[in-house]
Design a protein around this motif. Structure first.
Motif, PDB file in Angstrom:
ATOM      1  N   LEU A 225       0.871  -1.313  -0.143  1.00 41.24           N
ATOM      2  CA  LEU A 225      -0.011   0.145  -0.112  1.00 41.24           C
ATOM      3  C   LEU A 225       0.982   1.065  -0.108  1.00 41.24           C
ATOM      4  O   LEU A 225       0.343   2.246  -0.096  1.00 41.24           O
ATOM      5  N   ALA A 226       1.943   1.015  -0.201  1.00 39.90           N
ATOM      6  CA  ALA A 226       3.337   2.290   0.056  1.00 39.90           C
ATOM      7  C   ALA A 226       2.557   3.369  -1.076  1.00 39.90           C
ATOM      8  O   ALA A 226       3.035   4.378  -0.130  1.00 39.90           O
ATOM      9  N   ASP A 227       2.350   3.120  -2.012  1.00 40.73           N
ATOM     10  CA  ASP A 227       1.888   4.214  -3.120  1.00 40.73           C
ATOM     11  C   ASP A 227       0.354   4.177  -3.748  1.00 40.73           C
ATOM     12  O   ASP A 227      -0.287   5.357  -4.099  1.00 40.73           O
ATOM     13  N   ALA A 228      -0.621   4.007  -2.641  1.00 33.07           N
ATOM     14  CA  ALA A 228      -1.703   4.724  -2.626  1.00 33.07           C
ATOM     15  C   ALA A 228      -1.877   5.504  -1.901  1.00 33.07           C
ATOM     16  O   ALA A 228      -1.509   6.119  -0.821  1.00 33.07           O
ATOM     17  N   GLU A 229      -3.492   6.242  -2.418  1.00 35.72           N
ATOM     18  CA  GLU A 229      -3.138   7.496  -2.225  1.00 35.72           C
ATOM     19  C   GLU A 229      -5.086   7.950  -1.348  1.00 35.72           C
ATOM     20  O   GLU A 229      -4.800   8.385  -0.697  1.00 35.72           O
ATOM     21  N   PHE A 230      -5.336   6.618  -1.106  1.00 37.64           N
ATOM     22  CA  PHE A 230      -6.717   6.098  -0.328  1.00 37.64           C
ATOM     23  C   PHE A 230      -6.671   5.268   0.066  1.00 37.64           C
ATOM     24  O   PHE A 230      -6.744   4.345  -1.102  1.00 37.64           O
ATOM     25  N   VAL A 231      -7.278   4.625   1.388  1.00 32.78           N
ATOM     26  CA  VAL A 231      -6.709   3.790   2.293  1.00 32.78           C
ATOM     27  C   VAL A 231      -8.166   3.281   2.547  1.00 32.78           C
ATOM     28  O   VAL A 231      -8.726   3.842   3.730  1.00 32.78           O
ATOM     29  N   VAL A 232      -9.313   2.184   2.585  1.00 35.52           N
ATOM     30  CA  VAL A 232     -10.650   2.129   3.648  1.00 35.52           C
ATOM     31  C   VAL A 232     -10.491   0.720   4.565  1.00 35.52           C
ATOM     32  O   VAL A 232      -9.761  -0.155   3.991  1.00 35.52           O
ATOM     33  N   GLU A 233     -10.252   1.142   5.956  1.00 35.11           N
ATOM     34  CA  GLU A 233      -9.850   0.185   6.603  1.00 35.11           C
ATOM     35  C   GLU A 233     -10.708  -0.565   7.154  1.00 35.11           C
ATOM     36  O   GLU A 233     -12.143   0.501   7.882  1.00 35.11           O
ATOM     37  N   ASN A 234     -11.049  -1.454   7.212  1.00 37.17           N
ATOM     38  CA  ASN A 234     -12.357  -2.462   7.685  1.00 37.17           C
ATOM     39  C   ASN A 234     -11.816  -4.047   8.738  1.00 37.17           C
ATOM     40  O   ASN A 234     -13.009  -4.911   8.511  1.00 37.17           O
ATOM     41  N   VAL A 235     -11.469  -3.696   9.679  1.00 39.09           N
ATOM     42  CA  VAL A 235     -11.160  -4.627  10.197  1.00 39.09           C
ATOM     43  C   VAL A 235     -11.384  -4.849  11.240  1.00 39.09           C
ATOM     44  O   VAL A 235     -12.434  -3.878  12.052  1.00 39.09           O
ATOM     45  N   THR A 236     -12.017  -6.247  12.222  1.00 40.40           N
ATOM     46  CA  THR A 236     -12.611  -6.405  12.859  1.00 40.40           C
ATOM     47  C   THR A 236     -12.885  -5.007  13.988  1.00 40.40           C
ATOM     48  O   THR A 236     -12.267  -4.387  14.833  1.00 40.40           O
ATOM     49  N   GLU A 237     -14.156  -5.195  14.460  1.00 49.40           N
ATOM     50  CA  GLU A 237     -14.674  -4.217  15.455  1.00 49.40           C
ATOM     51  C   GLU A 237     -14.090  -4.587  16.785  1.00 49.40           C
ATOM     52  O   GLU A 237     -14.202  -4.240  18.122  1.00 49.40           O
ATOM     53  N   ASP A 238     -12.199  -4.107  16.742  1.00 52.36           N
ATOM     54  CA  ASP A 238     -11.772  -4.451  18.084  1.00 52.36           C
ATOM     55  C   ASP A 238     -11.044  -2.881  17.956  1.00 52.36           C
ATOM     56  O   ASP A 238     -10.053  -3.022  17.360  1.00 52.36           O
ATOM     57  N   MET A 239     -11.003  -2.361  19.126  1.00 49.37           N
ATOM     58  CA  MET A 239      -9.855  -1.099  19.680  1.00 49.37           C
ATOM     59  C   MET A 239      -8.332  -1.603  19.589  1.00 49.37           C
ATOM     60  O   MET A 239      -7.270  -0.718  19.097  1.00 49.37           O
ATOM     61  N   GLU A 240      -8.257  -2.289  20.189  1.00 49.83           N
ATOM     62  CA  GLU A 240      -6.750  -2.650  20.702  1.00 49.83           C
ATOM     63  C   GLU A 240      -6.049  -2.737  18.365  1.00 49.83           C
ATOM     64  O   GLU A 240      -5.137  -3.026  18.904  1.00 49.83           O
ATOM     65  N   VAL A 241      -7.214  -4.198  17.871  1.00 49.32           N
ATOM     66  CA  VAL A 241      -6.582  -4.973  16.379  1.00 49.32           C
ATOM     67  C   VAL A 241      -6.409  -3.309  15.641  1.00 49.32           C
ATOM     68  O   VAL A 241      -5.165  -3.587  15.081  1.00 49.32           O
ATOM     69  N   LYS A 242      -7.493  -1.873  15.952  1.00 46.14           N
ATOM     70  CA  LYS A 242      -7.280  -1.379  15.066  1.00 46.14           C
ATOM     71  C   LYS A 242      -5.946  -0.901  15.335  1.00 46.14           C
ATOM     72  O   LYS A 242      -5.182   0.175  14.441  1.00 46.14           O
ATOM     73  N   ARG A 243      -5.866  -0.447  16.848  1.00 49.78           N
ATOM     74  CA  ARG A 243      -4.775   0.340  17.466  1.00 49.78           C
ATOM     75  C   ARG A 243      -3.464   0.304  16.843  1.00 49.78           C
ATOM     76  O   ARG A 243      -3.047   0.690  15.918  1.00 49.78           O
ATOM     77  N   GLN A 244      -3.708  -0.995  16.332  1.00 51.13           N
ATOM     78  CA  GLN A 244      -1.795  -2.173  16.041  1.00 51.13           C
ATOM     79  C   GLN A 244      -1.670  -2.062  14.294  1.00 51.13           C
ATOM     80  O   GLN A 244      -0.829  -1.682  13.893  1.00 51.13           O
ATOM     81  N   LEU A 245      -3.003  -1.631  13.740  1.00 49.99           N
ATOM     82  CA  LEU A 245      -2.950  -1.517  12.933  1.00 49.99           C
ATOM     83  C   LEU A 245      -2.448  -0.219  11.996  1.00 49.99           C
ATOM     84  O   LEU A 245      -1.814   0.234  11.136  1.00 49.99           O
ATOM     85  N   TYR A 246      -3.596   0.920  12.837  1.00 53.18           N
ATOM     86  CA  TYR A 246      -2.847   2.462  12.400  1.00 53.18           C
ATOM     87  C   TYR A 246      -1.982   2.616  12.998  1.00 53.18           C
ATOM     88  O   TYR A 246      -1.588   2.839  12.158  1.00 53.18           O
ATOM     89  N   HIS A 247      -0.722   1.702  13.809  1.00 50.00           N
ATOM     90  CA  HIS A 247       0.566   2.263  13.584  1.00 50.00           C
ATOM     91  C   HIS A 247       0.648   1.783  12.836  1.00 50.00           C
ATOM     92  O   HIS A 247       1.980   2.367  12.595  1.00 50.00           O
ATOM     93  N   ALA A 248       1.228   0.307  12.738  1.00 50.39           N
ATOM     94  CA  ALA A 248       1.772  -0.136  11.866  1.00 50.39           C
ATOM     95  C   ALA A 248       1.180   0.587   9.967  1.00 50.39           C
ATOM     96  O   ALA A 248       2.626   0.472   9.096  1.00 50.39           O
ATOM     97  N   LEU A 249       0.703   0.819   9.982  1.00 50.15           N
ATOM     98  CA  LEU A 249      -0.045   2.322   8.511  1.00 50.15           C
ATOM     99  C   LEU A 249       0.906   3.335   8.539  1.00 50.15           C
ATOM    100  O   LEU A 249       1.029   3.495   7.472  1.00 50.15           O
ATOM    101  N   GLU A 250       0.900   4.129   9.280  1.00 51.87           N
ATOM    102  CA  GLU A 250       1.868   5.426   9.529  1.00 51.87           C
ATOM    103  C   GLU A 250       2.924   4.524   9.140  1.00 51.87           C
ATOM    104  O   GLU A 250       3.904   5.467   8.826  1.00 51.87           O
ATOM    105  N   ASP A 251       4.008   3.485   9.079  1.00 42.55           N
ATOM    106  CA  ASP A 251       5.562   3.187   8.782  1.00 42.55           C
ATOM    107  C   ASP A 251       5.306   3.120   7.302  1.00 42.55           C
ATOM    108  O   ASP A 251       6.133   2.310   6.687  1.00 42.55           O
ATOM    109  N   VAL A 252       3.870   2.876   6.102  1.00 40.72           N
ATOM    110  CA  VAL A 252       4.019   2.572   5.197  1.00 40.72           C
ATOM    111  C   VAL A 252       3.221   3.186   4.389  1.00 40.72           C
ATOM    112  O   VAL A 252       3.894   3.738   3.147  1.00 40.72           O
ATOM    113  N   LEU A 253       2.460   4.240   5.040  1.00 49.64           N
ATOM    114  CA  LEU A 253       1.376   4.759   3.883  1.00 49.64           C
ATOM    115  C   LEU A 253       2.560   5.854   3.869  1.00 49.64           C
ATOM    116  O   LEU A 253       2.959   6.754   4.541  1.00 49.64           O
ATOM    117  N   ALA A 254       2.084   6.807   1.920  1.00 50.61           N
ATOM    118  CA  ALA A 254       3.205   7.547   1.719  1.00 50.61           C
ATOM    119  C   ALA A 254       1.835   9.204   2.468  1.00 50.61           C
ATOM    120  O   ALA A 254       1.211   8.646   3.175  1.00 50.61           O
TER     121      ALA A 254
END
Length: 281
Positions: free
Chosen positions: A77-106
């Motif tokens: 997803l490094a060159d994506a301009e828009f990302v839609v997040e659809n993971v499970t409704e679990d706050m900790e799962v989402k927290r970890q994902l958003y932290h990981a996306l910060e290291d990847v997304l433009a």
């Protein structure tokens, strides 16, 4: 101009959202943690496209698949301009994902949170791009429903709102912009209705079929509340009610004991083959 859209989470919503973008020619990358989930998503999309072809769809199924990439690597997803997040409704799962996306997304990439009830401002706080986080609440099935509930969080910029609305318009979606609140407009009202219908069933006031028939025949709903819960996924309904209960501290959002029993027993609705009704899988 957006050319590459990422979709994270290959469940029911991720499948529909990825189809919605791929059908309009966007290079679309669907990401999940395991190949098994991606294989199921690929099969579901192919099945949907075959069915659409039978109904005379103007978008051939092979064209949709040509625009789709299935991967387990967030790095894709490094060159994506828009990302839609659809993971499970679990706050900790989402927290970890958003932290990981910060290291990847433009830096300029916008993140659309397709959550059922979690406040978008809180999801934005997990990132360094709170101004580029916005709620994009697609309805199920996401590739067919004509309207998306767009949620403006506390720090969402006007540029992010404009870009999101324009992008949705290019895939044939209308938008309704609302302010950030747990459950937004749709699920704050809908989850109460679904939960109360389950309570009626649990109390023996009426059968599942009769409850739904009343809503379809009396109010003109496309489907009744229990069939709607099955379509959404009973686990998602339960998680959403738990979020609303926690956020508002109001007992009116307390989940039905029957709903919790069904989820504990793996009766999750359409995706498991059985919920309040039985389905072919």
């Amino acid at each position: 101009m957006t050319k590459h859209v990422g979709v994270v989470g290959a469940g029911t919503m991720g499948v529909g959202v990825s189809q919605a973008f791929a059908a309009f020619g966007y290079r679309t990358t669907l990401v999940d943690t395991g190949d098994e989930a991606l294989d199921r998503a690929r099969e579901a999309i192919a099945r949907d496209q075959r069915f659409a072809a039978l109904l005379g769809s103007r978008t051939p199924g092979h064209r949709v698949m040509e625009h789709l990439t299935f991967t387990t690597k967030l790095d894709d997803l490094a060159d994506a301009e828009f990302v839609v997040e659809n993971v499970t409704e679990d706050m900790e799962v989402k927290r970890q994902l958003y932290h990981a996306l910060e290291d990847v997304l433009a830096d300029e990439c916008i993140v659309g949170a397709n959550t059922s009830a979690i406040p978008i401002t809180r999801l934005g706080s997990f990132t360094r791009r709170a101004d580029r986080v916005i709620g994009t609440h697609f309805m199920n099935p996401a590739h067919l429903k004509p309207l998306v509930e767009v949620i403006r969080a506390l720090h969402t910029s006007e540029r992010t709102v404009r870009t999101t609305l324009l992008l949705l318009d290019t895939i044939g979606k209308q938008s309704a912009v609302v302010e950030d609140s747990p459950g937004f407009v749709t699920n704050r009202v809908l989850m109460l209705t679904l939960n109360e219908a389950v309570c009626l069933l649990d109390e023996g006031v009426a059968t599942a079929a009769e409850i739904d028939r009343l809503f379809v025949r009396c109010f003109g709903h496309a489907m009744g509340p229990l069939a709607t819960a099955d379509l959404i996924g009973l686990d998602t309904v339960l998680y959403s009610l738990e979020v609303l209960l926690r956020e508002f501290n109001d007992p009116k959002y307390r989940p039905s004991t029957l709903l919790k029993k069904y989820v504990d027993g793996g009766l999750l609705g359409r995706k498991s083959g059985r919920g309040f009704f039985a389905y072919d899988t």
